[in-house]
Design a protein around this motif. Structure first.
Motif, PDB file in Angstrom:
ATOM      1  N   VAL A 147       0.839  -1.205   0.000  1.00  0.00           N
ATOM      2  CA  VAL A 147       0.000   0.000   0.000  1.00  0.00           C
ATOM      3  C   VAL A 147       0.871   1.251   0.000  1.00  0.00           C
ATOM      4  N   PHE A 148       1.918   1.265   0.825  1.00  0.00           N
ATOM      5  CA  PHE A 148       2.807   2.432   0.869  1.00  0.00           C
ATOM      6  C   PHE A 148       3.477   2.653  -0.483  1.00  0.00           C
ATOM      7  N   GLY A 149       3.941   1.574  -1.090  1.00  0.00           N
ATOM      8  CA  GLY A 149       4.619   1.705  -2.373  1.00  0.00           C
ATOM      9  C   GLY A 149       3.698   2.217  -3.461  1.00  0.00           C
ATOM     10  N   LEU A 150       2.462   1.727  -3.500  1.00  0.00           N
ATOM     11  CA  LEU A 150       1.515   2.171  -4.522  1.00  0.00           C
ATOM     12  C   LEU A 150       1.108   3.626  -4.311  1.00  0.00           C
ATOM     13  N   MET A 151       1.000   4.056  -3.055  1.00  0.00           N
ATOM     14  CA  MET A 151       0.671   5.457  -2.810  1.00  0.00           C
ATOM     15  C   MET A 151       1.833   6.362  -3.209  1.00  0.00           C
ATOM     16  N   ARG A 152       3.065   5.916  -2.957  1.00  0.00           N
ATOM     17  CA  ARG A 152       4.222   6.676  -3.437  1.00  0.00           C
ATOM     18  C   ARG A 152       4.189   6.779  -4.962  1.00  0.00           C
ATOM     19  N   ALA A 154       1.539   6.858  -6.869  1.00  0.00           N
ATOM     20  CA  ALA A 154       0.539   7.856  -7.244  1.00  0.00           C
ATOM     21  C   ALA A 154       1.066   9.268  -7.034  1.00  0.00           C
ATOM     22  N   ILE A 155       1.804   9.485  -5.942  1.00  0.00           N
ATOM     23  CA  ILE A 155       2.345  10.822  -5.686  1.00  0.00           C
ATOM     24  C   ILE A 155       3.387  11.190  -6.723  1.00  0.00           C
ATOM     25  N   GLU A 156       4.227  10.255  -7.121  1.00  0.00           N
ATOM     26  CA  GLU A 156       5.203  10.513  -8.169  1.00  0.00           C
ATOM     27  C   GLU A 156       4.499  10.877  -9.472  1.00  0.00           C
ATOM     28  N   ASN A 167      -3.982  16.005  -9.043  1.00  0.00           N
ATOM     29  CA  ASN A 167      -4.382  14.721  -8.472  1.00  0.00           C
ATOM     30  C   ASN A 167      -4.013  13.598  -9.426  1.00  0.00           C
ATOM     31  N   ALA A 168      -3.710  12.452  -8.901  1.00  0.00           N
ATOM     32  CA  ALA A 168      -3.359  11.294  -9.720  1.00  0.00           C
ATOM     33  C   ALA A 168      -4.083  10.074  -9.194  1.00  0.00           C
ATOM     34  N   ALA A 169      -4.378   9.150 -10.096  1.00  0.00           N
ATOM     35  CA  ALA A 169      -5.096   7.931  -9.746  1.00  0.00           C
ATOM     36  C   ALA A 169      -4.369   6.733 -10.328  1.00  0.00           C
ATOM     37  N   VAL A 170      -4.275   5.680  -9.537  1.00  0.00           N
ATOM     38  CA  VAL A 170      -3.681   4.413  -9.983  1.00  0.00           C
ATOM     39  C   VAL A 170      -4.662   3.303  -9.632  1.00  0.00           C
ATOM     40  N   ILE A 171      -5.185   2.610 -10.642  1.00  0.00           N
ATOM     41  CA  ILE A 171      -6.099   1.492 -10.428  1.00  0.00           C
ATOM     42  C   ILE A 171      -5.294   0.196 -10.474  1.00  0.00           C
ATOM     43  N   ILE A 172      -5.471  -0.630  -9.445  1.00  0.00           N
ATOM     44  CA  ILE A 172      -4.669  -1.833  -9.270  1.00  0.00           C
ATOM     45  C   ILE A 172      -5.572  -3.051  -9.135  1.00  0.00           C
ATOM     46  N   ASP A 173      -5.153  -4.137  -9.757  1.00  0.00           N
ATOM     47  CA  ASP A 173      -5.779  -5.438  -9.485  1.00  0.00           C
ATOM     48  C   ASP A 173      -5.024  -6.046  -8.313  1.00  0.00           C
ATOM     49  N   PRO A 174      -5.630  -6.081  -7.102  1.00  0.00           N
ATOM     50  CA  PRO A 174      -4.882  -6.524  -5.917  1.00  0.00           C
ATOM     51  C   PRO A 174      -4.489  -7.996  -5.947  1.00  0.00           C
ATOM     52  N   SER A 175      -5.113  -8.771  -6.805  1.00  0.00           N
ATOM     53  CA  SER A 175      -4.793 -10.197  -6.844  1.00  0.00           C
ATOM     54  C   SER A 175      -3.374 -10.452  -7.345  1.00  0.00           C
ATOM     55  N   GLY A 344     -13.695  -5.418  -7.910  1.00  0.00           N
ATOM     56  CA  GLY A 344     -12.610  -6.021  -7.163  1.00  0.00           C
ATOM     57  C   GLY A 344     -11.303  -5.273  -7.196  1.00  0.00           C
ATOM     58  N   TYR A 345     -11.222  -4.166  -7.943  1.00  0.00           N
ATOM     59  CA  TYR A 345      -9.977  -3.419  -8.044  1.00  0.00           C
ATOM     60  C   TYR A 345      -9.835  -2.426  -6.893  1.00  0.00           C
ATOM     61  N   ASP A 346      -8.602  -2.003  -6.638  1.00  0.00           N
ATOM     62  CA  ASP A 346      -8.305  -0.933  -5.692  1.00  0.00           C
ATOM     63  C   ASP A 346      -7.896   0.309  -6.480  1.00  0.00           C
ATOM     64  N   ILE A 347      -8.155   1.491  -5.920  1.00  0.00           N
ATOM     65  CA  ILE A 347      -7.711   2.729  -6.550  1.00  0.00           C
ATOM     66  C   ILE A 347      -6.966   3.562  -5.526  1.00  0.00           C
ATOM     67  N   TYR A 348      -5.843   4.109  -5.942  1.00  0.00           N
ATOM     68  CA  TYR A 348      -5.016   4.974  -5.101  1.00  0.00           C
ATOM     69  C   TYR A 348      -5.087   6.390  -5.648  1.00  0.00           C
ATOM     70  N   LEU A 349      -5.507   7.322  -4.801  1.00  0.00           N
ATOM     71  CA  LEU A 349      -5.637   8.729  -5.173  1.00  0.00           C
ATOM     72  C   LEU A 349      -4.779   9.564  -4.235  1.00  0.00           C
ATOM     73  N   VAL A 350      -4.117  10.577  -4.786  1.00  0.00           N
ATOM     74  CA  VAL A 350      -3.322  11.450  -3.933  1.00  0.00           C
ATOM     75  C   VAL A 350      -4.237  12.264  -3.028  1.00  0.00           C
ATOM     76  N   TRP A 351      -5.339  12.782  -3.600  1.00  0.00           N
ATOM     77  CA  TRP A 351      -6.291  13.582  -2.833  1.00  0.00           C
ATOM     78  C   TRP A 351      -7.623  12.851  -2.712  1.00  0.00           C
ATOM     79  N   GLU A 352      -8.277  13.050  -1.586  1.00  0.00           N
ATOM     80  CA  GLU A 352      -9.610  12.498  -1.357  1.00  0.00           C
ATOM     81  C   GLU A 352     -10.557  12.944  -2.472  1.00  0.00           C
TER      82      GLU A 352
END
Length: 409
Positions: A147-152, A154-156, A167-175, A344-352
């Motif tokens: 989780v920390f790595g994926l949020m980093r 998104a910030i990059e 703002n940036a978004a990264v959609i991940i297949d957690p599987s 089933g995917y996760d999304i990482y956003l820099v801002w709410e």
């Protein structure tokens, strides 16, 4: 240290500060309970207090059991026994009951702790959420570092190709930790651009390094959280974040001509990432997006003043085609294996996200939403509203805030 904070779907209320309402009650003989409850449910149902049990059983110090019964709801700020409804008053008189006024909790308990505190006033029912969301009970070490790595990541991405932070978004297949789509405000990154979006280290290499934040002895690196001064500077440099300033596109329209304006009212990072994910599905599963032997193509969003007219499709043909292909209960096309939206995917956003983006993620059936910074003016997942807790919605996701150290900013 880095932290992952779960954002509950309901604003927590201290157990001892839960709102209450007044009700009329009476101590009754056990043999009268069934008849009284049956009659009261007809003349004075507790429509807005369904979580409150009608009967209270209390064990007295002398070993005897006392049974009390809620007669009806009392009017607000009214503690006069003579103000009971006439039907209830007749029942009290005929059974020679001694009525009194007591308090019960107004809202149903959302946690076991709240329920235990409520029962000190009057017994209530506790029903945990009917929907099951994985991950809210905690993360193991490997999941935490991921989780920390994926949020980093998104910030990059939010800083990589822009003079100012967006703002940036990264959609991940957690599987399998596969990057499904990435996007920034007003920009969509294709898979070919992923390797250049984060500087010298591409997305794939960054994903390989996720979870490797440990020293040579294998101990987790301890890092400090961002200071308030750093957050203030960051906020000042983020005037181009769409979810923070949703009406900024209007200002740019007034300042610039439509041809030079790069803003779009719908081109928020989450929306752009969703569109990129859909484009990926159409490319990987080209035969599952056809209607009447003609491919359905999505036209790209144009400027606000020159929105492209989308081609109308034959609804009858579309319906027959869907019936012909069929979908299973998992949301996966039975013939082609095409994913159903972002299920089933996760999304990482820099801002709410704002309300528009948060609702779009509900329609896309995402599983979890992670963000690094709150949106104090328009946040839909904790700061201003909690869209994830709306019971009327047919899908719910878990929401987390990820606190990163200052060096990540």
């Amino acid at each position: 240290m880095c932290q992952i904070i779960y954002i509950p779907d309901k604003l927590p209320i201290p157990p001892g500060q839960q709102p209450t309402v007044n009700v009329f009650a009476a101590v009754v003989e056990p043999k009268l309970i069934n008849n009284l409850v049956r009659r009261l449910n007809q003349i004075a149902p507790l429509e807005n207090l369904r979580h409150v049990k009608r009967v209270q059983k209390k064990h007295l110090e002398d070993g005897k059991t006392q049974i009390a019964l809620i007669l009806c709801l009392a009017r607000e700020n009214n503690c006069n026994l003579d103000d009971m409804p006439s039907d209830v008053q007749e029942l009290v008189t005929s059974y020679q009951l001694s009525a009194f006024i007591t308090k019960v909790c107004k809202e149903a308990a959302s946690t076991k702790e709240e329920w235990e505190e409520q029962c000190k006033l009057w017994p209530t029912s506790y029903h945990p959420p009917t929907y099951n969301i994985d991950g809210i009970t905690g993360f193991n070490e490997e999941e935490t570092q991921s989780v920390f790595g994926l949020m980093r990541l998104a910030i990059e991405l939010a800083q990589s190709s822009h003079k100012t932070v967006v703002n940036a978004a990264v959609i991940i297949d957690p599987s399998d930790k596969q990057v499904i789509a990435t996007a920034c405000d007003h920009h969509i990154f294709s898979e070919n651009a992923m390797s250049n979006a984060s500087g010298e280290t591409g997305f794939k290499k960054r994903l390989e390094s996720i979870g490797s934040h440990a020293d040579s002895n294998g101990a987790t690196i301890h890092e400090t959280l961002p200071s308030s001064a750093s957050l203030k500077v960051l906020k000042q440099s983020c005037s181009n974040v769409s979810c923070l300033y949703p009406w900024r596109w209007v200002e740019q329209q007034l300042q610039h001509s439509s041809n030079s304006c790069s803003w779009h009212p719908l081109r928020h990072a989450a929306i752009a990432a969703i569109e990129s994910s859909a484009a990926r599905d159409r490319r990987l599963f080209p035969t599952s997006g056809t209607v009447g032997d003609k491919s359905i193509e999505m036209e790209p969003m144009g400027p606000p003043t020159n929105l492209a007219k989308r081609q109308k499709t034959d609804l009858d043909n579309a319906k027959s085609e869907e019936e012909k292909r069929g979908t299973d209960i998992e949301g996966i096309d039975s013939k082609s294996g095409r994913p159903y939206l972002c299920t089933g995917y996760d999304i990482y956003l820099v801002w709410e996200p704002c309300i528009m983006c948060a609702m779009a993620l509900i329609h896309q059936r995402v599983r979890r939403v992670f963000f690094a910074f709150p949106n104090p003016s328009d946040g839909a997942l904790g700061s201003v509203r909690r869209l994830q807790g709306q019971k009327s919605l047919n899908h719910h996701y878990a929401v987390f805030r990820v606190l990163l150290p200052e060096d990540a900013l």
